[in-house]
Structure formats: structure tokens, C-alpha cells
Design an enzyme around this catalytic site. Sequence first.
Site, PDB file in Angstrom:
ATOM      1  N   HIS A  72       0.872  -1.307  -0.039  1.00 43.24           N
ATOM      2  CA  HIS A  72      -0.002   0.201   0.006  1.00 43.24           C
ATOM      3  C   HIS A  72       0.763   1.259  -0.121  1.00 43.24           C
ATOM      4  O   HIS A  72       0.629   2.342   0.665  1.00 43.24           O
ATOM      5  CB  HIS A  72      -0.822  -0.070   1.158  1.00 43.24           C
ATOM      6  CG  HIS A  72      -2.126  -1.039   1.312  1.00 43.24           C
ATOM      7  ND1 HIS A  72      -3.214  -1.009   1.710  1.00 43.24           N
ATOM      8  CD2 HIS A  72      -1.808  -2.454   0.865  1.00 43.24           C
ATOM      9  CE1 HIS A  72      -3.622  -2.310   1.878  1.00 43.24           C
ATOM     10  NE2 HIS A  72      -3.030  -3.217   1.032  1.00 43.24           N
ATOM     11  N   CYS A  73       2.140   1.209  -0.730  1.00 48.85           N
ATOM     12  CA  CYS A  73       2.881   2.197  -0.867  1.00 48.85           C
ATOM     13  C   CYS A  73       2.123   3.489  -1.903  1.00 48.85           C
ATOM     14  O   CYS A  73       1.432   3.123  -2.899  1.00 48.85           O
ATOM     15  CB  CYS A  73       4.242   2.016  -1.530  1.00 48.85           C
ATOM     16  SG  CYS A  73       5.020   3.499  -1.941  1.00 48.85           S
ATOM     17  N   HIS A  91      -1.842  -5.484  -3.373  1.00 46.87           N
ATOM     18  CA  HIS A  91      -3.147  -4.236  -3.785  1.00 46.87           C
ATOM     19  C   HIS A  91      -4.249  -5.195  -3.130  1.00 46.87           C
ATOM     20  O   HIS A  91      -4.523  -6.534  -3.212  1.00 46.87           O
ATOM     21  CB  HIS A  91      -3.302  -4.443  -5.541  1.00 46.87           C
ATOM     22  CG  HIS A  91      -4.584  -4.032  -6.007  1.00 46.87           C
ATOM     23  ND1 HIS A  91      -4.905  -2.388  -5.606  1.00 46.87           N
ATOM     24  CD2 HIS A  91      -5.776  -4.420  -6.351  1.00 46.87           C
ATOM     25  CE1 HIS A  91      -5.895  -2.131  -6.258  1.00 46.87           C
ATOM     26  NE2 HIS A  91      -6.490  -3.215  -6.652  1.00 46.87           N
ATOM     27  N   GLY A 100      -6.954   0.134  -8.781  1.00 44.13           N
ATOM     28  CA  GLY A 100      -7.031   1.621  -8.106  1.00 44.13           C
ATOM     29  C   GLY A 100      -7.601   1.914  -6.948  1.00 44.13           C
ATOM     30  O   GLY A 100      -7.242   1.005  -5.880  1.00 44.13           O
ATOM     31  N   TRP A 101      -8.313   2.803  -6.525  1.00 49.04           N
ATOM     32  CA  TRP A 101      -8.363   3.164  -5.135  1.00 49.04           C
ATOM     33  C   TRP A 101      -9.895   2.377  -4.349  1.00 49.04           C
ATOM     34  O   TRP A 101     -10.809   2.143  -5.182  1.00 49.04           O
ATOM     35  CB  TRP A 101      -8.936   4.712  -4.842  1.00 49.04           C
ATOM     36  CG  TRP A 101      -7.661   5.498  -5.117  1.00 49.04           C
ATOM     37  CD1 TRP A 101      -7.142   5.961  -6.259  1.00 49.04           C
ATOM     38  CD2 TRP A 101      -6.901   5.939  -3.994  1.00 49.04           C
ATOM     39  NE1 TRP A 101      -6.195   6.735  -5.748  1.00 49.04           N
ATOM     40  CE2 TRP A 101      -5.655   6.697  -4.484  1.00 49.04           C
ATOM     41  CE3 TRP A 101      -6.856   5.641  -2.636  1.00 49.04           C
ATOM     42  CZ2 TRP A 101      -4.731   6.933  -3.729  1.00 49.04           C
ATOM     43  CZ3 TRP A 101      -5.929   6.093  -1.750  1.00 49.04           C
ATOM     44  CH2 TRP A 101      -4.875   6.926  -2.329  1.00 49.04           C
ATOM     45  N   PHE A 102      -9.559   2.015  -3.116  1.00 53.01           N
ATOM     46  CA  PHE A 102     -10.556   1.467  -2.364  1.00 53.01           C
ATOM     47  C   PHE A 102     -11.314   0.287  -2.894  1.00 53.01           C
ATOM     48  O   PHE A 102     -12.307   0.453  -3.316  1.00 53.01           O
ATOM     49  CB  PHE A 102     -11.424   2.545  -1.985  1.00 53.01           C
ATOM     50  CG  PHE A 102     -10.699   3.595  -1.067  1.00 53.01           C
ATOM     51  CD1 PHE A 102      -9.517   3.560  -0.492  1.00 53.01           C
ATOM     52  CD2 PHE A 102     -11.405   4.866  -0.934  1.00 53.01           C
ATOM     53  CE1 PHE A 102      -8.864   4.663  -0.118  1.00 53.01           C
ATOM     54  CE2 PHE A 102     -10.875   6.056  -0.439  1.00 53.01           C
ATOM     55  CZ  PHE A 102      -9.525   5.918   0.324  1.00 53.01           C
ATOM     56  N   PRO A 103     -10.604  -0.777  -3.573  1.00 55.81           N
ATOM     57  CA  PRO A 103     -11.061  -1.654  -4.065  1.00 55.81           C
ATOM     58  C   PRO A 103     -12.506  -2.380  -3.616  1.00 55.81           C
ATOM     59  O   PRO A 103     -13.415  -2.741  -4.393  1.00 55.81           O
ATOM     60  CB  PRO A 103     -10.113  -2.981  -4.341  1.00 55.81           C
ATOM     61  CG  PRO A 103      -8.844  -2.206  -3.972  1.00 55.81           C
ATOM     62  CD  PRO A 103      -9.059  -0.889  -3.393  1.00 55.81           C
ATOM     63  N   ASP A 126      -1.576  -1.051 -10.717  1.00 56.56           N
ATOM     64  CA  ASP A 126      -2.144  -2.228 -10.648  1.00 56.56           C
ATOM     65  C   ASP A 126      -2.171  -3.139 -11.851  1.00 56.56           C
ATOM     66  O   ASP A 126      -3.410  -3.743 -11.993  1.00 56.56           O
ATOM     67  CB  ASP A 126      -3.531  -2.065 -10.087  1.00 56.56           C
ATOM     68  CG  ASP A 126      -3.581  -1.115  -8.698  1.00 56.56           C
ATOM     69  OD1 ASP A 126      -2.188  -1.419  -8.118  1.00 56.56           O
ATOM     70  OD2 ASP A 126      -4.394  -0.450  -8.481  1.00 56.56           O
ATOM     71  N   ASN A 219     -18.078   9.791   4.653  1.00 49.06           N
ATOM     72  CA  ASN A 219     -18.036   9.424   3.174  1.00 49.06           C
ATOM     73  C   ASN A 219     -19.298   9.952   2.877  1.00 49.06           C
ATOM     74  O   ASN A 219     -19.369  10.996   2.216  1.00 49.06           O
ATOM     75  CB  ASN A 219     -17.689   7.965   3.118  1.00 49.06           C
ATOM     76  CG  ASN A 219     -16.336   7.727   3.410  1.00 49.06           C
ATOM     77  OD1 ASN A 219     -15.345   8.401   3.419  1.00 49.06           O
ATOM     78  ND2 ASN A 219     -16.242   6.371   3.867  1.00 49.06           N
TER      79      ASN A 219
HETATM   80  O1  0FX Z   1      -3.716   1.731   2.324  1.00 46.27           O
HETATM   81  P1  0FX Z   1      -4.979   1.869   1.774  1.00 46.27           P
HETATM   82  O2  0FX Z   1      -5.883   0.460   2.200  1.00 46.27           O
HETATM   83  O3  0FX Z   1      -4.858   1.688  -0.025  1.00 46.27           O
HETATM   84  C1  0FX Z   1      -5.088   2.686  -0.938  1.00 46.27           C
HETATM   85  C2  0FX Z   1      -5.640   2.023  -2.210  1.00 46.27           C
HETATM   86  O4  0FX Z   1      -6.897   1.549  -1.888  1.00 46.27           O
HETATM   87  C3  0FX Z   1      -4.811   1.251  -2.788  1.00 46.27           C
HETATM   88  O5  0FX Z   1      -5.430   0.874  -3.922  1.00 46.27           O
HETATM   89  C4  0FX Z   1      -3.479   1.884  -3.067  1.00 46.27           C
HETATM   90  N1  0FX Z   1      -2.627   1.009  -3.693  1.00 46.27           N
HETATM   91  C5  0FX Z   1      -2.882   2.305  -1.561  1.00 46.27           C
HETATM   92  C6  0FX Z   1      -1.456   2.884  -1.959  1.00 46.27           C
HETATM   93  O6  0FX Z   1      -3.833   3.261  -1.139  1.00 46.27           O
HETATM   94  O7  0FX Z   1      -5.771   3.053   1.636  1.00 46.27           O
HETATM   95  P2  0FX Z   1      -6.091   4.138   3.073  1.00 46.27           P
HETATM   96  O8  0FX Z   1      -5.423   3.581   4.437  1.00 46.27           O
HETATM   97  O9  0FX Z   1      -6.037   5.370   2.559  1.00 46.27           O
HETATM   98  O10 0FX Z   1      -7.782   3.890   3.316  1.00 46.27           O
HETATM   99  C7  0FX Z   1      -8.271   2.798   4.059  1.00 46.27           C
HETATM  100  C8  0FX Z   1      -9.448   2.512   3.974  1.00 46.27           C
HETATM  101  O11 0FX Z   1     -10.298   3.545   4.831  1.00 46.27           O
HETATM  102  C9  0FX Z   1     -10.088   2.611   2.868  1.00 46.27           C
HETATM  103  O12 0FX Z   1      -9.919   1.415   1.916  1.00 46.27           O
HETATM  104  C10 0FX Z   1     -11.636   3.044   2.921  1.00 46.27           C
HETATM  105  C11 0FX Z   1     -11.262   3.839   4.190  1.00 46.27           C
HETATM  106  N2  0FX Z   1     -11.416   5.278   3.812  1.00 46.27           N
HETATM  107  C12 0FX Z   1     -10.390   6.098   3.428  1.00 46.27           C
HETATM  108  C13 0FX Z   1     -10.330   7.372   3.449  1.00 46.27           C
HETATM  109  C14 0FX Z   1      -8.904   8.379   3.128  1.00 46.27           C
HETATM  110  C15 0FX Z   1     -12.643   5.912   3.712  1.00 46.27           C
HETATM  111  O13 0FX Z   1     -13.636   5.281   3.912  1.00 46.27           O
HETATM  112  N3  0FX Z   1     -12.740   7.082   3.229  1.00 46.27           N
HETATM  113  C16 0FX Z   1     -11.678   8.081   3.267  1.00 46.27           C
HETATM  114  O14 0FX Z   1     -11.747   9.119   2.957  1.00 46.27           O
END
Ligand code: 0FX
Length: 251
Positions: A72-73, A91, A100-103, A126, A219
Site C-alpha cells: 500500500h505504498c 493490492h 485503483g482506489w479502495f477496491p 495495478d 463519506n
Molecule cells: O492503504 P489503503 O488501504 O490503500 C489505498 C488504495 O486503496 C490502494 O489501491 C493503493 N494501492 C494504496 C496505496 O492506497 O488506503 P487508506 O489507508 O487511505 O484507506 C483505508 C480505508 O479507509 C479505505 O480502503 C476506505 C477507508 N477510507 C479512507 C479514506 C481516506 C474511507 O472510507 N474514506 C476516506 O476518505
Amino acid sequence: MKTRRVLIVVDNVRLAESLNKMAVQWVGSCDVHVVCSPLAPPEVRRHVSGELDLVCDCKRILSCYDFLFSAHCRQIIPSNLYSAMPCVNIHPGCLPETRGWFPHVWSIIYGLPAGFTVHVVDGIIDHGSILYREEVNKTLLDTSESLYSRVLSAELSWIKDNFFRLVNGGFSPVPQSADGRVFSKADFDRACHIDLNETGSFRDFFDRLRALSHEGFKNAYVVDELSGDRVYLQVQLYPGSFGVDSCEDCK
Ligand code: 0FX
């Protein structure tokens, strides 16, 4: 066999905490260094042993390591890294369906498989060949939060059991098919705005709302037509048996 010098770049708090603990246990069998990128949230830094910029520190990375694992870099891995050393990404979604984002959010909204994929890094996000893919189950009781937590647990369990095999080239790459879709942050932001005049099935609305329900994040929202202010909403889902209330407060 020569011990691989492995760099793990992790920008996710839960993964950082667990990967750092695993790396301590691997000392002696594998030379692993856990860092974050400059784009990591501040909480990640407590769990890693430093920060490396994949662009500015490229020469240093190439001279000190011979395998890069991205967990998750948030920084895009530059071509001079992935063309000179094996770079593998984990991923948090099933590829190619949910790039991409939030799969997992799209898995709920569009009924797509949820899980994780370990793939070779190439020049497209990805997109590289798949080394391993695992689905996790999802039910009607899942919200973004519960499904995401299950995906992270599955990722960590797989890494714990398979990391040495991975860094020693034990997984054969299979090219990804061209199917699938890339979901952007803008797609997520659009899904968050619930138009009160939108029509559709209640199932679609229920799925969208639970896909956007994640403790700690505002959200989904509607807009108050009088004030123009946003009103945020999220759902809480409870299990129950047929015809029986399981909620103490409802009795
Ligand atoms: O680290 P990560 O789980 O993953 C994200 C992308 O989904 C992923 O495809 C990419 N390779 C990676 C670099 O970044 O994301 P996170 O730690 O920003 O968010 C974790 C979860 O929190 C997310 O899956 C859903 C939730 N979230 C996050 C944010 C920022 C929300 O529900 N709302 C938000 O605004």
C-alpha cells in the site's frame, strides 16, 4: 543461496505495525528493512525504521537492496527501479476487476470479488503480471470497514506464510487480462454524493451506503437544499435470526 536484501515500503498503519514485527522475527533468515514513503500518514512512521523517497533515493535503493515489496505504498514506483530490480506490489483488491482506489468499496457496490492480489510492478497502476490472487468472502452484513479489515487480515496472513517464497522467485507471473476497471479517488468522491432525487432500487442504495460506511471517515452525504450544507450518513448492520430481534435496545 545468497540472502536477498529486501526493502518493504509500507504506507498503511496496520500493515506497517505487523510487517515491522514480522521483519524482527525474520532476522537471520532474511535481510529485511521496513520503511515508508514520503506520502505515508504520520501514524505510519512510528512503526517503520525510516523513510525512503522512491524517486530521490533511487540510486541508494538500487545499491542496498535487490528486491522491493510495496505494501500500500502511495508513491508511484519509478521505471528506473522496477526495470532494474524485482518490484512487487500487494493490492487490496482482486485484479483485474478492481484496480485503483479502495477496491473493496467497488466490490460491494458492483458485486465484484473482494480480496487481494500480489503482482509485478510495471509502468501502469495495478497492471503487472499476477503472482498470487486470493478472494475473501463478503456477506450482506459487510460494510467498507468490516470487508477492508478482512482483506488486510488475509494480506498479512499470506505475507507471513509466503514472504520467503515470494522474494526467492517462487511464484510464476501470469499476465493480467485487459478486463477490469480502474477506480479513481474522483470516482469515490462522486459515489459519496447521494443525490436525494436519484431513483433506483433500495438494494443499490443499501449496497452503496454500506460500501461507504467506515468508522472514522465522513463519506456518504446528502446536501440540505435549504442551507447547502452536507449531511453525512453511514449505516450500522446487525446480524439476527429469522423473525428474532438480536438488538437488546429493540426489545
Ligand atoms: O492503504 P489503503 O488501504 O490503500 C489505498 C488504495 O486503496 C490502494 O489501491 C493503493 N494501492 C494504496 C496505496 O492506497 O488506503 P487508506 O489507508 O487511505 O484507506 C483505508 C480505508 O479507509 C479505505 O480502503 C476506505 C477507508 N477510507 C479512507 C479514506 C481516506 C474511507 O472510507 N474514506 C476516506 O476518505
